[in-house]
Design a protein around this motif. Structure first.
Motif, mmCIF file in Angstrom:
data_model
loop_
_atom_site.group_PDB
_atom_site.id
_atom_site.type_symbol
_atom_site.label_atom_id
_atom_site.label_comp_id
_atom_site.label_asym_id
_atom_site.label_seq_id
_atom_site.Cartn_x
_atom_site.Cartn_y
_atom_site.Cartn_z
ATOM 1 N N HIS A 1 -12.248 64.393 73.979
ATOM 2 C CA HIS A 1 -11.076 64.817 74.744
ATOM 3 C C HIS A 1 -9.941 63.845 74.461
ATOM 4 C CE1 HIS A 1 -13.421 67.613 77.308
ATOM 5 N NE2 HIS A 1 -14.378 66.722 77.151
ATOM 6 N N ILE A 2 -8.725 64.345 74.323
ATOM 7 C CA ILE A 2 -7.559 63.489 74.107
ATOM 8 C C ILE A 2 -6.546 63.765 75.211
ATOM 9 C CG2 ILE A 2 -5.720 62.806 72.535
ATOM 10 C CD1 ILE A 2 -7.385 63.830 70.225
ATOM 11 N N SER A 3 -6.146 62.712 75.914
ATOM 12 C CA SER A 3 -5.200 62.836 77.033
ATOM 13 C C SER A 3 -4.379 61.563 77.103
ATOM 14 C CB SER A 3 -5.959 63.056 78.347
ATOM 15 O OG SER A 3 -5.103 62.947 79.462
ATOM 16 N N VAL A 4 -3.136 61.672 77.550
ATOM 17 C CA VAL A 4 -2.291 60.480 77.635
ATOM 18 C C VAL A 4 -2.876 59.441 78.591
ATOM 19 C CG1 VAL A 4 -0.771 61.300 79.491
ATOM 20 C CG2 VAL A 4 0.109 59.672 77.811
ATOM 21 N N SER A 5 -3.630 59.896 79.601
ATOM 22 C CA SER A 5 -4.252 58.982 80.562
ATOM 23 C C SER A 5 -5.518 59.612 81.109
ATOM 24 C CB SER A 5 -3.280 58.664 81.703
ATOM 25 O OG SER A 5 -3.905 57.874 82.699
ATOM 26 N N ASP A 6 -6.283 58.804 81.827
ATOM 27 C CA ASP A 6 -7.474 59.330 82.486
ATOM 28 C C ASP A 6 -7.281 59.491 83.990
ATOM 29 O OD1 ASP A 6 -7.266 56.637 82.923
ATOM 30 O OD2 ASP A 6 -9.384 56.181 82.645
ATOM 31 N N LEU B 1 -10.363 59.964 74.838
ATOM 32 C CA LEU B 1 -9.448 59.023 74.196
ATOM 33 C C LEU B 1 -8.095 59.090 74.895
ATOM 34 C CD1 LEU B 1 -8.955 57.071 71.760
ATOM 35 C CD2 LEU B 1 -8.099 59.088 70.518
ATOM 36 N N VAL B 2 -7.609 57.941 75.361
ATOM 37 C CA VAL B 2 -6.365 57.916 76.141
ATOM 38 C C VAL B 2 -5.449 56.792 75.662
ATOM 39 C CG1 VAL B 2 -7.546 58.824 78.181
ATOM 40 C CG2 VAL B 2 -7.252 56.343 77.933
ATOM 41 N N LEU B 3 -4.190 56.877 76.061
ATOM 42 C CA LEU B 3 -3.257 55.775 75.842
ATOM 43 C C LEU B 3 -3.342 54.789 77.001
ATOM 44 C CD1 LEU B 3 -0.951 54.598 74.107
ATOM 45 C CD2 LEU B 3 0.635 55.882 75.542
ATOM 46 N N TYR B 4 -3.301 55.346 78.221
ATOM 47 C CA TYR B 4 -3.381 54.507 79.418
ATOM 48 C C TYR B 4 -4.724 54.708 80.102
ATOM 49 C CZ TYR B 4 1.679 54.044 78.949
ATOM 50 O OH TYR B 4 2.939 53.778 78.478
ATOM 51 N N LYS B 5 -5.532 53.666 80.181
ATOM 52 C CA LYS B 5 -6.823 53.740 80.842
ATOM 53 C C LYS B 5 -6.763 53.049 82.199
ATOM 54 C CE LYS B 5 -11.742 52.568 80.359
ATOM 55 N NZ LYS B 5 -12.808 52.057 79.481
ATOM 56 N N ILE C 1 -12.008 55.743 76.098
ATOM 57 C CA ILE C 1 -11.561 54.763 75.105
ATOM 58 C C ILE C 1 -10.041 54.704 75.097
ATOM 59 C CG2 ILE C 1 -11.607 54.111 72.665
ATOM 60 C CD1 ILE C 1 -14.098 56.642 73.638
ATOM 61 N N SER C 2 -9.507 53.501 75.162
ATOM 62 C CA SER C 2 -8.058 53.333 75.180
ATOM 63 C C SER C 2 -7.533 52.960 73.803
ATOM 64 C CB SER C 2 -7.663 52.247 76.189
ATOM 65 O OG SER C 2 -6.278 52.006 76.147
ATOM 66 N N VAL C 3 -6.358 53.485 73.462
ATOM 67 C CA VAL C 3 -5.657 53.088 72.240
ATOM 68 C C VAL C 3 -4.951 51.777 72.559
ATOM 69 C CG1 VAL C 3 -3.918 53.729 70.542
ATOM 70 C CG2 VAL C 3 -5.309 55.495 71.636
#
Length: 415
Positions: free
Chosen positions: A5-10, A36-40, A48-50
């Motif tokens: 799953h890809i999302s800007v945040s969780d 997979l997120v930018l903001y965790k 998993i955070s970038v």
């Protein structure tokens, strides 16, 4: 089978929460799933955070550019995302190993349209889980009365006039880069948004499935109202109406002005208001002439469940919404809902079954809905029908089964 799953945040925003819950439900069911997120914000190991500094630096440069663009191009009361900038994720191991990729809400300059194209070029099966209308428009997240997305977005009503027609530019970019991809599929949680996709010029010919957002009914469930009120310090003898005011009075999407007028029109005594999120401004409290209890921000799901159980009614006068988590949460706690008949809300609020659907933008109808629900709280037929509906509709297993069937269809297809 591996799912990413890809999302800007969780955890930041309703779409992020929906993505997080779906990933967690899949894991609980024994699926191999990651987010997979930018903001965790969670502590889950499967989120998993970038985090690379170079990646984040590039992201913030894009944010700064987009801020300047929106400042001079976007009419401030509307939400618009160009997705012309973003960061790279298609090279990541999690993505390369995945069999199915769910793309959730990826705006705020997380992923660009070009990056979405790169992901599709990996030949992975990609499911765009739509949480609003952005995917099928020239950049707006809700088109309201505009239906240009059915033909071609241009001369957008929500953008200031400029030399470059931004909506048309973004629409053409999506059409050129994304529309031809045969490995792109769609899931929407509401019938309304599914119909929008089918009528859209961009993706009307794509395979689409209507699957509700998922919710943990072990957390959001019915408990004794007296116990909930005691724990939250709320009055026992009052009829309590809940409203979420997280930027609600200032956000045009939230319909605060209609709710304010409705509360003035309600012809019932012994009623008080409970607000979560931001506090109502003092001047707003004075205008509605009700006792207001503010519980502030509730950052954990158990406290939210407690709150929904403590009140008699949840009201959300949103003018544009897809499949609100707040309504889902309230109904799972057997708390009836009053809302406008718009967007995907009718999938959840069944008129006089799970609550009351008010006429769109009518404060009079909203007031009638509040009065009707409060008058039927002791009606066994109403309570039983609400519980039966939510039990059948919100079943976590049934929602996951729908995802499983759709995934199997996609993997077995020749597309």
């Amino acid at each position: 089978m591996k799912i990413l799953h890809i999302s800007v945040s969780d955890k930041i925003g309703g779409a992020a929460i929906a993505a997080f819950r779906l990933n967690r439900a899949m894991l609980a069911a024994g699926w191999n799933s990651k987010l997979l997120v930018l903001y965790k914000r969670s502590i889950d190991e499967d989120v998993i955070s970038v985090t690379k500094y170079k990646t984040k630096a590039f992201y913030y440069v894009g944010r700064a550019i987009n801020y300047l663009l929106n400042k001079y191009v976007l009419k401030p009361i509307y939400m618009y995302s160009s997705a012309l900038w973003g960061i790279r994720v298609c090279h990541r191991q999690e993505l390369q190993e995945a069999d199915i990729i769910y793309v959730h809400w990826i705006n705020n300059d997380f992923l660009s349209i070009k990056e979405l194209k790169r992901i599709l070029c990996t030949n992975k099966k990609v499911i765009f889980f739509m949480h609003d209308m952005w995917t099928i428009t020239g950049g707006c997240h809700y088109s309201f009365d505009c239906d240009k997305y059915k033909i071609k977005c241009q001369n957008c009503l929500y953008l200031r006039g400029h030399v470059v027609d931004m909506a048309l530019y973004v629409f053409k970019k999506k059409y050129k880069l994304l529309t031809p991809c045969q490995n792109l599929f769609f899931v929407t949680p509401s019938t309304w948004l599914g119909d929008c996709v089918k009528q859209s010029a961009l993706f009307g010919n794509k395979k689409i499935k209507i699957i509700p957002n998922i919710i943990d009914t072990h957390i959001f469930k019915s408990i004794d109202q007296g116990v909930a009120r005691s724990l939250l310090g709320l009055p026992m003898e009052k009829k309590l109406i809940l409203f979420g005011a997280d930027a609600g009075t200032a956000n045009p999407y939230k319909g605060w002005s209609y709710l304010k007028e409705a509360l003035i029109k309600v012809q019932m005594t012994n009623v008080e208001i409970v607000v979560f999120g931001n506090k109502l401004p003092k001047e707003e409290e004075k205008e509605i002439s009700y006792v207001v209890h503010s519980v502030g921000r509730l950052n954990d799901e158990y406290s939210l469940s407690l709150l929904y159980n403590a009140v008699d009614l949840f009201i959300t006068p949103s003018l544009a919404d897809n499949f609100p988590n707040t309504i889902l949460e309230a109904l799972a706690c057997s708390t009836p809902v009053v809302a406008f008949n718009t967007g995907g809300i009718p999938d959840l609020v069944r008129h006089k079954v799970t609550g009351y659907l008010a006429e769109y933008k009518s404060s009079i109808s909203l007031a009638q809905g509040i009065e009707w629900v409060l008058a039927h709280l002791t009606d066994d037929a109403f309570i039983d029908s609400m519980k039966e509906y939510t039990k059948n509709y919100l079943s976590e297993k049934k929602v996951l089964d729908k995802h499983k069937v759709f995934i199997e269809e996609i993997l077995s297809s020749n597309e």
